[in-house]
Every structure is written in C-alpha cells, then in structure tokens.
Write an enzyme that holds these catalytic residues in place. Structure first.
Site, PDB file in Angstrom:
ATOM      1  N   SER A 289      57.603  -8.146  18.957  1.00 11.39           N
ATOM      2  CA  SER A 289      56.140  -8.165  18.947  1.00 11.39           C
ATOM      3  C   SER A 289      55.634  -6.727  18.924  1.00 11.39           C
ATOM      4  O   SER A 289      56.350  -5.801  19.303  1.00 11.39           O
ATOM      5  CB  SER A 289      55.599  -8.883  20.184  1.00 11.39           C
ATOM      6  OG  SER A 289      55.520  -8.005  21.293  1.00 11.39           O
ATOM      7  N   ASP A 290      54.391  -6.556  18.497  1.00 10.10           N
ATOM      8  CA  ASP A 290      53.740  -5.265  18.671  1.00 10.10           C
ATOM      9  C   ASP A 290      53.254  -5.191  20.123  1.00 10.10           C
ATOM     10  O   ASP A 290      53.314  -6.159  20.881  1.00 10.10           O
ATOM     11  CB  ASP A 290      52.594  -5.089  17.681  1.00 10.10           C
ATOM     12  CG  ASP A 290      52.313  -3.622  17.358  1.00 10.10           C
ATOM     13  OD1 ASP A 290      52.607  -2.766  18.216  1.00 10.10           O
ATOM     14  OD2 ASP A 290      51.797  -3.339  16.275  1.00 10.10           O
ATOM     15  N   HIS A 291      52.749  -4.032  20.504  1.00 11.91           N
ATOM     16  CA  HIS A 291      52.403  -3.744  21.892  1.00 11.91           C
ATOM     17  C   HIS A 291      51.329  -4.712  22.409  1.00 11.91           C
ATOM     18  O   HIS A 291      50.198  -4.721  21.930  1.00 11.91           O
ATOM     19  CB  HIS A 291      51.885  -2.308  21.976  1.00 11.91           C
ATOM     20  CG  HIS A 291      51.823  -1.747  23.360  1.00 11.91           C
ATOM     21  ND1 HIS A 291      50.846  -2.075  24.256  1.00 11.91           N
ATOM     22  CD2 HIS A 291      52.634  -0.870  24.001  1.00 11.91           C
ATOM     23  CE1 HIS A 291      51.031  -1.431  25.383  1.00 11.91           C
ATOM     24  NE2 HIS A 291      52.117  -0.684  25.256  1.00 11.91           N
ATOM     25  N   GLY A 292      51.709  -5.546  23.382  1.00 16.44           N
ATOM     26  CA  GLY A 292      50.758  -6.449  24.021  1.00 16.44           C
ATOM     27  C   GLY A 292      50.304  -7.615  23.169  1.00 16.44           C
ATOM     28  O   GLY A 292      49.350  -8.316  23.535  1.00 16.44           O
ATOM     29  N   ALA A 293      50.977  -7.852  22.037  1.00 17.58           N
ATOM     30  CA  ALA A 293      50.477  -8.829  21.067  1.00 17.58           C
ATOM     31  C   ALA A 293      50.544 -10.265  21.571  1.00 17.58           C
ATOM     32  O   ALA A 293      49.716 -11.093  21.175  1.00 17.58           O
ATOM     33  CB  ALA A 293      51.255  -8.702  19.760  1.00 17.58           C
TER      34      ALA A 293
END
Length: 766
Positions: A289-293
């Site tokens: 995942s991307d950051h905090g996605a």
C-alpha cells in the site's frame, strides 16, 4: 517401566498431533536447507508460523513518532514486523535486523526507501532522465543508485514512477517520464534493469517497486490524490503499458496508488490487483500500500470504519500495509468472524516471504551489510560525480537560441542572476533520497569553475523564488526548503541591475523551488512567480543578451519568456553535479541533445495537452484556420514546445521518407528510411523519431503515436541513413472489446526531429 510408559505416551501424542499449532510453531531459525527450493522453503516456514507472525510479515513501518525505535525493536523481536522504511544508514539497519534475529523464527526484515533518481549521488529528476532518450544512461543512473543504496543496507526502492501524466499542474510529473506510454515503457524497463541487474541474488542490487498502480498521473484537474474516471480503452492503450513493462522487466514489487479508479479506490480494487495484475498479467510479486492508504478507504467513502477498510484491502490483494498497524489490529478478528479466509492472509504472507527469498535475506540476513560500516556515511568518495554530470547534461533541452547567443564565450563579463543560481537544495530536486545539499554543485559554482581565469563572472540573487507569504508558509511547513531574502524586492532587483549593467550577457536562473514540483504540490497556474517576472522585465530593459536557465519539475507556460529571451535552456532539477553539467552546456563543452517527453502548453487553459490526442470531426487546421473547428479563439493553438522537441548548437536536416514497400502483410515487416545530415558547423547529437497513424479504424485512433527513435551523433557535414522497421505488431491497439490487434487499412508514417516537424509517407496493411 515408568520411563518407557512416558516415552510411549509422548510418541503416541506426536502421532496424533502432527497438525497441532503448538508443534507446527516449532522453534528454530528460518534458514533454507542446502538445495531447497523457494516454494518448499516458504511452505515449510509458513507451517511453522503462528497467525500473529504471518500478520506481522504484512507490516511495513517507519521509525518515528508513531513507532519509536525502542518500541519497534521489541515488536520486531516479537516477530510482528515485516519490513522498515526510511532508515537509511547501516548502523540503524543493523540494529533493527539484530532485533529480527532475536525473534523466534528469525525471519529477516527488508529495508525500503524512496530512491527515485539517485541515492547518495543525485541524478536528474525523472523528466530530465527521460529527456535524454538514452536508455543506457538511464540504466546506468539506476545501477549506481542500486550500488549506493545496497551499500547502505537497503533492499527495495519505491521506484520507478511510471505514471503517465498529461496535466502539468500535477506536482508529481517531476518524478515520472512524461506523457507517452511507449517511451515511458522503455524507460521503465531500463530503470528496473539498472536496479535489479541480472538478478537480485547478485550483489549491489535492490528490488524495484514500480508505482503508483494504477493511473495515478490522471487525477482530475491535475490535483494530487484526486479521482480518476477513464474508459477501458484509454486505460489499456495509454496508461497501463508502463506498469506492465516494469513488471515484465522483473520488478519484484508494486506500490498501489492512492487514487480511485472509476469509483473504486486502488487499495480496495480487486479487479485491479487480482483480475488484471495477477490474472491477466501473471504477476507473482509483492504488493505494497502507499502511506496510510488502507485507513484512507474510510475517507474515500467505501469503508465505514478501520475494520472494513482492512477487510477490503486484504481481500483486494494488498500484501503489505504501509505505516499504520491496522492489519495487526483487525485481521485476527476478521478471520475469527469468517469475514476473510486464512488463504487471504497466507497469500499475502507468502508474497512477502518470497520477496525476502529473492533478495537473498534468508540465506544471509546481513548480505547487504557486509564489511565494516563506513566511517563517514556522507564521504565524498562514495559519490559518482562523473556519471551524474554526464547523465545530467544529456537530459537538458535547448528550447530557444536566437542568433546563436549560445554557447557562451569564455571572455568579457557575464552576469549570473536569479533565485535558483546558488541554491544547493533546489538543484537536486524533489525526492533526492539520501543526497546531501552541501555536496551539490550550484550553477554559480559550476560557472565559476568554467570561467576561472578566462572571464569575469558577477552574481546577484535578484529576487526570491516567490514573495507570496502563503506559498512560502506552505513550502516550509515541514522543512525550511525556501530561503527568503527579507529585503524590499525593489532593493534586491536594483542590486541585480547594477551587476547586469556591467555585463556583456546575462544568464538568469529562474523557475521553481524543488518543493513546488513535489508530492502535494499541485498548482492552478504554470507561470513562474511574479517576483521572478519582475526581475526578468528589469533585466530585459538593460538591452543585454538574456539567457534563461530554467530549473523546474513540470512544463511551464513560457509564452511570455519565449518572447523576451534570446535563449532558453531547460535543465530541470539536474542533481548533485547540476551546476557543472549546466555550465558544460552553456559554454559549449557539451552540445545539448535532449528532447521533451512532455508537451509545453502556451497557457494553462490548454491543459490537458499532449501530442498523441484523438482527432475530432472538426479538427483545427493551422494552415487553413476555420471558425467552426476544435480550437481556442483567444490564443494561438497548438503547444509552445511539442513533444520530442529540442534544439542543438548545430542544425540537422531530414530527407523525405523512403518505404521498402507500399504494402505490409501480417507476419512481415517493411522499412522506413531517411537520411539525416548535420548541416551546421559543429558535431552534435539528435533524436530521430518515428510516428505512425492509423487512418481509419474501428475506433478513433491518435493523430500520431511514437513507435521508434534513433539517437545519433554526426560531425559537421556528415550524413547517415536511419532505418526503422515497421511490423504488424506496431499497428496493434485495444479495440472497443479490448481485443489487442491490428486492422487492415491505410497507415501514415511520420519521421522527424520532434512530433510536429516531420516528413510523411503512407502504406497499407493487407
């Protein structure tokens, strides 16, 4: 008798309890046996892992306020962390890996970082790399990045960024390689090859993590993180190919994008991550995942709470959750409630373990940490300056050169003026990894080196990169990225004018601060700031020859600047050796050969603007303008500088096209041939470009599509024949049913030095 009875009971219990979780969770390090295959090793290891340990492998975190190092070390030792990002020095990485070796199964961590266009040595930003049209140079920049990053103990990079972008308002166009799927696919494969070499089991390699999957560069309004709504045909034809190219080149990881696609966020998009990525493309690597996605699925409006967000993400196929602890918090209860299956967790865990195997970490968790730690992590000896200088100058694009004002002569007095002339931070650009600003060469330093003992060089700042207090506050919110001269702007300009009046020629270094072309740096206009325009007006009024050196991370609206400048050199953000590389070009030690990979508009009102657009039923004809055609009435139509454009200090001619045949049968090929001649007075390199157009098809096709190029060096007066093979495969496209095939009919062939300046021929596909 008593001892025998106990032995019999133990043996009987073992026979009955081979599948007991207590027995499967046997102690002992996760080390492959000699000759053991990857699949067999991972299968046996997973049989020994507890549920918490499996879920722990899906956790990708960064040391920081949310995860203080003492707490994180305990969690790693407990086996509940799979990887760490943003730790970039060997002692720190060694500490964390030591903690993993204290865990029950001793499953190693991997370490990730945004090595986007260099690590210790910073190369040009993505647009600058792509503008070189030199795949060998691009591969070399990635190879050096891998060498330096792996020497610091890193195993994976969140790169390459292959998002097709046609809206320069988006700040992250700086990271990618432009607007064209065919060329970006070539660059994507070259970067992956540079990072991963002949295999990740080899030394000095890092795993490529292609991003952002998918369509991240197509956000509405050029606004970061924004929604994407797109037809399947455009998706498959124009936006998906570069991701596929990176995967086919062997990229071991895929970072999932933050945007939604036709209403479904990528992080919860089962069609994207399962049906397309793994089903149609056969991908077997790891997804991140991307950051905090994952948590952001709540704000997207597809999850009511964290628990549902985790469910959607894991079932969609997101293996690792970056930054927060939602997987560890909610996966056990979701499994217990029967809302996810054990296979959902096992599949994700298997992908992570397989990536660690490919990195060679099970055979040696410290293989990236061999030898003594460097005494000085930032030592000058660790840099690759010659390569950085060479790659940087290859990607510079000469946009204008009236009356051959360039190259500059090493004589008389030269004034260097502008807010970016002596900025070490800005010359490196955004996402400059572990590069250190104090090691970067500014344009002022580069020109001093080039003129020492030969010409007088005078300098003045002349203006701030912006005087807008709101923008300054925004750019400096987390770090002091923009240094502001607090004096009255009129005083700063007056100082510059005193310098300019003493000079024979003025070089003005203008454009954007690196933070203006970054993540979360979308903007509504493409002009340089008012403060810099006021400076340029004053410099123009001196009547001296005016050379603009642009530093920027996106196509700008340069319609006014093109009218007042004698020469314009696009240098992007050119990296550690940027100042020396720019000076090489300005003084003619290197003849510029870069070509644009993104169209420069005349105004923001034309955006999105790109060369390979579809025609309309009423296309605008530049030679015969008509009112009732697709056009703007308040401005000149067409781009300021087209895709593929770039001048040289010499001149080239291209002959008419000769085709080996006027007909092409499936399974065969024909050859398009031109003669290219250097008609100028100095040696130079140029990029000859081949474009094709399907005249009449079952769906409307682009007016031109890049399908080949040749970069060649010619001496003055020298000619070379350039041949391009054209195969039936080059004519294929995705039709309305997403069938990938060619269709019989007429095709136009265009060959030239940019997408507008071309010669034309035609053939028929039978």
């Amino acid at each position: 008798m008593k001892r025998n009875a106990i032995s019999q009971i133990c043996w009987f219990s073992l026979l009955l309890g081979l599948n007991s979780p207590y027995l499967l969770a046997a102690e002992g390090p996760a080390v492959p046996a000699p000759g053991q295959s990857k699949d067999a090793f991972i299968r046996e290891l997973m049989q020994r892992m507890t549920l918490d340990e499996k879920i722990g492998q899906l956790r990708l975190v960064s040391v920081g306020p949310d995860h203080p190092k003492p707490v994180l070390l305990e969690e790693i030792a407990a086996g509940t962390t799979g990887a760490v990002f943003n730790t970039v020095v060997r002692p720190g990485i060694r500490d964390l890996q030591d903690a993993a070796m204290r865990s029950r199964l001793k499953i190693p961590l991997f370490f990730a970082y945004d090595v986007v266009h260099g690590h210790r040595t910073v190369f040009p930003i993505g647009l600058g790399l792509a503008a070189s049209w030199d795949m060998a140079a691009i591969t070399e920049s990635a190879r050096i990045s891998a060498l330096e990053a792996s020497a610091d103990g890193l195993n994976l990079t969140y790169s390459p960024t292959v998002d097709i972008a046609r809206d320069p308002r988006w700040g992250r166009v700086s990271e990618g390689f432009g607007e064209d799927a065919w060329l970006t696919s070539k660059v994507a494969a070259a970067v992956v090859k540079g990072y991963q070499g002949k295999g990740l089991d080899q030394p000095q390699t890092i795993m490529a993590g292609v991003k952002h999957f998918a369509l991240y560069g197509a956000g509405e309004g050029g606004r970061d993180y924004n929604t994407v709504d797109m037809s399947p045909q455009r998706m498959y034809q124009d936006y998906l190919p570069p991701y596929r190219a990176a995967i086919d080149a062997g990229a071991g990881a895929v970072m999932v994008s933050l945007n939604s696609i036709n209403g479904v966020p990528a992080t919860a998009n089962k069609w994207l991550l399962q049906d397309l990525l793994r089903g149609q493309w056969g991908y077997r690597g790891m997804t991140l995942s991307d950051h905090g996605a994952v948590k952001e699925l709540i704000k997207h409006g597809v999850a009511a709470d964290e628990r549902q967000a985790v469910k959607l993400s894991i079932k969609a196929g997101v293996d690792m959750n970056m930054n927060d602890d939602l997987y560890g918090k909610h996966l056990p209860e979701l499994l217990k409630a029967g809302e996810i299956s054990q296979s959902d967790i096992d599949n994700a865990c298997r992908d992570v373990l397989a990536a660690k195997w490919d990195m060679g970490l099970f055979k040696d968790p410290y293989r990236y940490l061999q030898g003594a730690d460097p005494v000085d992590t930032d030592a000058e000896s660790r840099l690759h300056r010659d390569a950085a200088r060479e790659v940087a100058r290859k990607g510079m694009v000469l946009l204008k050169n009236k009356d051959d004002v360039l190259p500059l002569k090493r004589e008389g007095t030269i004034a260097l003026i502008g807010p970016l002339a002596d900025s070490k931070r800005d010359v490196m650009g955004s996402w400059s990894a572990a590069g250190k600003a104090f090691q970067a060469v500014t344009l002022l330093e580069g020109m001093r080196h080039a003129t020492r003992g030969k010409a007088q060089l005078l300098y003045a700042k002349g203006a701030n990169v912006t005087n807008n207090p709101d923008i300054i506050k925004y750019l400096n919110e987390y770090n002091t990225d923009v240094d502001i001269d607090p004096r009255d702007p009129k005083v700063v300009i007056a100082e510059a004018l005193e310098v300019a009046k003493k000079a024979d020629v003025i070089v003005a270094a203008v454009g954007e601060a690196q933070g203006m072309a970054h993540e979360a740096s979308s903007k509504t206009n493409l002009h340089i700031s008012f403060s810099q325009i006021e400076l340029l007006k004053a410099l123009k009024a001196t009547g001296k020859p005016l050379v603009l050196v642009l530093m920027n991370g996106r196509p700008l609206d340069l319609s006014w600047e093109d009218g007042i400048a004698d020469a314009i050199l696009e240098t992007w953000f050119s990296g550690t050796e940027g100042g020396n590389a720019i000076a090489d070009v300005l003084f003619g030690d290197y003849n510029p050969s870069g070509k644009l990979t993104m169209t420069f508009p005349r105004s923001v009102g034309q955006v999105p603007i790109y060369y390979n657009h579809l025609n309309t039923g009423r296309p605008f004809d530049h030679e015969h303008p008509n009112k009732y055609t697709s056009r703007y009435f308040d401005s000149a139509n067409g781009p300021q500088y087209p895709f593929g454009y770039g001048l040289s200090y010499t001149r080239f001619s291209v002959s008419d096209i000769q085709l080996s045949s006027a007909k092409l049968r499936k399974g065969d090929s024909l050859t398009a041939k031109v003669t290219v001649k250097n008609t100028g007075k100095r040696a130079g390199e140029t990029v000859v470009q081949l474009y094709l157009h399907d005249v009449a098809a079952s769906i409307s096709r682009p007016v031109k599509e890049l399908k080949g190029y040749r970069k060649l060096m010619l001496k003055p007066g020298e000619s070379k024949v350039v041949e391009f093979p054209i195969r039936e495969e080059d004519l294929r496209f995705y039709d309305s049913s997403l069938r990938y095939a060619s269709e019989p009919g007429d095709f136009k062939v265009y060959i030239g030095l940019d997408s507008d300046d071309v010669k034309e021929q035609q053939f028929t596909l039978l």
